[in-house]
Design an enzyme around this catalytic site. Structure first.
Site, PDB file in Angstrom:
ATOM      1  N   SER A 254      40.610  12.997  96.684  1.00 47.12           N
ATOM      2  CA  SER A 254      39.251  13.301  97.121  1.00 47.12           C
ATOM      3  C   SER A 254      38.899  14.738  96.729  1.00 47.12           C
ATOM      4  O   SER A 254      38.994  15.097  95.556  1.00 47.12           O
ATOM      5  CB  SER A 254      39.130  13.052  98.633  1.00 47.12           C
ATOM      6  OG  SER A 254      37.795  13.074  99.050  1.00 47.12           O
ATOM      7  N   HIS A 395      38.851   4.416 100.202  1.00 41.43           N
ATOM      8  CA  HIS A 395      39.082   5.819  99.862  1.00 41.43           C
ATOM      9  C   HIS A 395      40.336   6.329 100.566  1.00 41.43           C
ATOM     10  O   HIS A 395      40.318   6.647 101.753  1.00 41.43           O
ATOM     11  CB  HIS A 395      37.858   6.628 100.287  1.00 41.43           C
ATOM     12  CG  HIS A 395      37.866   8.054  99.852  1.00 41.43           C
ATOM     13  ND1 HIS A 395      37.689   8.437  98.550  1.00 41.43           N
ATOM     14  CD2 HIS A 395      38.024   9.204 100.569  1.00 41.43           C
ATOM     15  CE1 HIS A 395      37.719   9.755  98.469  1.00 41.43           C
ATOM     16  NE2 HIS A 395      37.934  10.242  99.678  1.00 41.43           N
TER      17      HIS A 395
END
Length: 417
Positions: A254, A395
């Site tokens: 990320s 994610h």
């Protein structure tokens, strides 16, 4: 405020790149869910605007880089573009740098590994800074040991050196069992991930009380500060004969993935640079305006240099795109990973950056990764020093991702062949 004249050369793609929909396809129900939850963003390939990308090998004079001997000059120019307009200008090492082993346990993981905690200490113009490296090395591997290093943007508990708390985000035991060392730093120790406090770490080390006021529009911010810390870890690795500093893989997830890519661009000592779900400002092409946009990512106004704000809703005006960031890794290895449900990070845009970095790798004779070669879910693509996969799920950084990275390292570093 510095003013720069930028000349942009463009490669015409001949068609809307978003129309290239081979391999993985976004799930329709996931698209509809996101359209309902976040209606202000584009979640469909049909909504991607026509765009053109700057050519990786086209110089400011209009000529094209013909061979690897000509690449360093072009690389320096691309690096300067990113420093000026996006990530900012980070300093080099401090005036004084030292390393102190604060704990060493040769019987960690029930004797399978040696744990080492290292304080990395900096002194600059009378100011001091310190952050910690956590490192496990396998005990049954002879010779210098290759290492995976995570830039941890999550809670320190994810990289707990006591192993009382274990996380798939940093599966240390599995990495040790594969014969690799595994290391971690905490990004917040370098620059707090906070718009009001980001300057309190290594930025203040160099800038003192001026770190929070009157900074240049191309000054380094949190992402660059995190990468600066990764380079200081490389300085430590180079001082240790038991570590193979020619085989260090830098990994971030990320926002940590954004930082890892920029760190790998700035510091060519990293042999493999890995971006996990890094999205906008990381691996994803900005011009696609899919999911997270430049304006959206600039909502974290402590991540990028102030100059990057000028491209909010103006992606087409960028003098670069993220494929050029990927090209800065050449001829070293780079691995980009996405997740099928993580449309915010634009999986297709992440893959396309890898594909459109191909001209730089072609200078070393590597075949191109074509834009229409995006693989299906859970089927990694490996092309020489480049890897890509899109994992089922959302994610996150998972043991499955780590296994793909280790498989790639086995291959690239010719271990066990």
């Amino acid at each position: 405020m510095r003013i720069f004249l930028v000349i942009v050369f463009i490669v015409s793609c001949g068609q809307n790149l978003a129309a290239q929909e081979s391999g993985w396809q976004a799930d329709r129900e996931r698209i509809e869910q996101l359209e309902e939850e976040r209606p202000g963003y584009n979640w469909r390939e049909s909504g991607v605007p026509d765009y053109e990308l700057p050519e990786v090998l086209r110089t400011t004079s209009g000529s094209t880089v013909q061979n690897k001997e000509e690449w360093p000059r072009r690389r320096r120019h691309i690096l300067e573009l990113f420093r000026t307009h996006m990530y900012g200008r980070r300093p080099g090492p401090p005036e004084e740098l030292s390393f102190e082993v604060v704990q060493e346990d040769p019987q960690a993981m029930k004797g399978r590994a040696t744990l080492r905690r290292v304080a990395i200490k900096s002194r600059h113009e009378g100011r001091r800074h310190e952050f910690e490296l956590i490192l496990f090395l396998p005990n049954d591997v002879s010779g210098a040991i290759p290492v995976f290093m995570l830039m941890n943007n999550r809670a320190p508990s994810n990289t707990d050196p006591t192993r009382k708390e274990k996380s798939g985000f940093w599966p240390a035991e599995e990495v040790i069992d594969r014969g690799y060392g595994i290391a971690a730093i905490q990004n917040n120790d370098l620059a707090p991930d906070d718009e009001d406090r980001y300057h309190e770490g290594v930025i203040r080390l160099f800038e003192g009380e001026d770190a929070s006021v009157d900074r240049e529009a191309d000054a380094w911010m949190a992402l660059a500060a995190w990468g600066w810390g990764a380079s200081r870890v490389m300085d430590y690795f180079e001082s240790e004969s038991g570590i193979d500093n020619s085989k260090v893989a830098l990994l971030g997830h990320s926002r940590g993935g954004k930082a890892a890519l920029w760190a790998g661009a700035e510091d060519t000592r990293f042999s493999i640079v890995i971006s996990n779900n890094s999205g906008s400002g990381g691996a994803a092409l900005s011009r696609r305006r899919f999911g997270e946009t430049v304006k959206a990512v600039n909502g974290f106004d402590h991540w990028f240099a102030e100059n990057y704000m000028a491209f909010n809703d103006r992606e087409e005006a960028l003098p670069f795109d993220q494929h050029m960031l990927i090209s800065l890794m050449a001829p070293r290895a780079v691995y980009i990973a996405s997740a099928g449900e993580d449309l915010w990070a634009d999986p297709r845009g992440e893959f396309l950056s890898l594909a459109h970095a191909s001209p730089a790798y072609g200078l070393w004779g590597y075949e191109a990764v074509e834009p229409d070669e995006m693989p299906p879910l859970d089927q990694p693509l490996v092309a020489g020093p480049r890897g890509y996969h899109i994992r089922s799920g959302g994610h996150n950084l998972t043991p499955e991702d780590w296994n793909h990275y280790m498989d790639f390292a086995d291959r690239w570093w010719n271990r066990g062949q």
